[in-house]
Design a protein around this motif. Sequence first.
Motif, PDB file in Angstrom:
ATOM      1  N   ARG A 157     -29.633  -9.744 -16.680  1.00 21.34           N
ATOM      2  CA  ARG A 157     -29.811  -9.042 -17.959  1.00 21.34           C
ATOM      3  C   ARG A 157     -29.261  -9.878 -19.117  1.00 21.34           C
ATOM      4  O   ARG A 157     -29.912 -10.047 -20.140  1.00 21.34           O
ATOM      5  N   GLY A 179     -28.836  -0.200 -30.448  1.00 21.65           N
ATOM      6  CA  GLY A 179     -27.409  -0.327 -30.160  1.00 21.65           C
ATOM      7  C   GLY A 179     -27.154  -0.994 -28.818  1.00 21.65           C
ATOM      8  O   GLY A 179     -26.234  -1.798 -28.680  1.00 21.65           O
ATOM      9  N   THR A 180     -27.962  -0.675 -27.836  1.00 23.06           N
ATOM     10  CA  THR A 180     -27.833  -1.279 -26.510  1.00 23.06           C
ATOM     11  C   THR A 180     -28.129  -2.768 -26.570  1.00 23.06           C
ATOM     12  O   THR A 180     -27.437  -3.581 -25.948  1.00 23.06           O
ATOM     13  N   VAL A 181     -29.142  -3.141 -27.339  1.00 20.49           N
ATOM     14  CA  VAL A 181     -29.494  -4.549 -27.490  1.00 20.49           C
ATOM     15  C   VAL A 181     -28.357  -5.314 -28.173  1.00 20.49           C
ATOM     16  O   VAL A 181     -27.942  -6.373 -27.702  1.00 20.49           O
ATOM     17  N   LYS A 182     -27.833  -4.764 -29.258  1.00 20.61           N
ATOM     18  CA  LYS A 182     -26.752  -5.443 -29.984  1.00 20.61           C
ATOM     19  C   LYS A 182     -25.519  -5.611 -29.107  1.00 20.61           C
ATOM     20  O   LYS A 182     -24.912  -6.687 -29.068  1.00 20.61           O
ATOM     21  N   THR A 183     -25.153  -4.550 -28.402  1.00 26.36           N
ATOM     22  CA  THR A 183     -23.993  -4.624 -27.515  1.00 26.36           C
ATOM     23  C   THR A 183     -24.234  -5.633 -26.401  1.00 26.36           C
ATOM     24  O   THR A 183     -23.359  -6.439 -26.074  1.00 26.36           O
ATOM     25  N   GLY A 184     -25.431  -5.599 -25.815  1.00 26.18           N
ATOM     26  CA  GLY A 184     -25.751  -6.528 -24.730  1.00 26.18           C
ATOM     27  C   GLY A 184     -25.711  -7.975 -25.177  1.00 26.18           C
ATOM     28  O   GLY A 184     -25.181  -8.841 -24.475  1.00 26.18           O
ATOM     29  N   LEU A 210     -35.484  -0.759 -25.161  1.00 22.77           N
ATOM     30  CA  LEU A 210     -34.079  -0.371 -25.205  1.00 22.77           C
ATOM     31  C   LEU A 210     -33.723   0.068 -26.621  1.00 22.77           C
ATOM     32  O   LEU A 210     -34.309  -0.409 -27.593  1.00 22.77           O
ATOM     33  N   ALA A 212     -35.523  -5.178 -28.692  1.00 22.23           N
ATOM     34  CA  ALA A 212     -35.494  -3.742 -28.376  1.00 22.23           C
ATOM     35  C   ALA A 212     -36.882  -3.255 -27.988  1.00 22.23           C
ATOM     36  O   ALA A 212     -37.036  -2.512 -27.005  1.00 22.23           O
TER      37      ALA A 212
END
Length: 193
Positions: free
Chosen positions: A141, A168-173, A165, A160
């Motif tokens: 990932r 927020g999930t993309v930025k955090t990842g 996704l 995203a």
Amino acid sequence: MEIENYIVSTDQQLVACVLSGDPVAFEHLFNRYRDSIYQLYVQRTGGNADDASDLLQETFVKVYLNLQRYDSRYTFGQWVYTIARNTFIDYTRRRRDDTVSIDRLGERMSSSLGGPTPEERMITDQNRARLEAILDRMSPRYRQLIELRFFKEYSYEEIAAKLSLPMGTVKTGIHRAREQLCRFIADRGGGER
């Protein structure tokens, strides 16, 4: 080397340590220039902290991959700033559908800094192989996020949409993937964890 010695070492001494295989020295070089380069990017991106962070990481990956090309006739800060400036110019010219491979990224870095000598080309190839080894150690990932963001140069929105996704999930990842990448680079260029 004791931590105090890193702190009082000149940039040129730290570069020599990094080139002789000392990953802690690179961490100290990064820490010396991180804030000023980050602030430069924040100003030039109109306050976009995400892009500034991405550009900062991209700059220091380029610094790491091309460290053997540093010319001590110039200050290390000038050299890093030149890489940062060129990275920002590339950023402003990017087309979203660019599909840059890791090999092409290395060629672009070499050409932007002048033609490599055979020795520099060999070292760049070794560093590229180290980067590949580091990417291979990353979770699938995180590797995918690094490749989409930095090699294929997708925006957060495009990532995203492509991965279905939330933003927020993309930025955090991506943030975690960059941290892992930098940790692996500092960890003897991709050696043991």
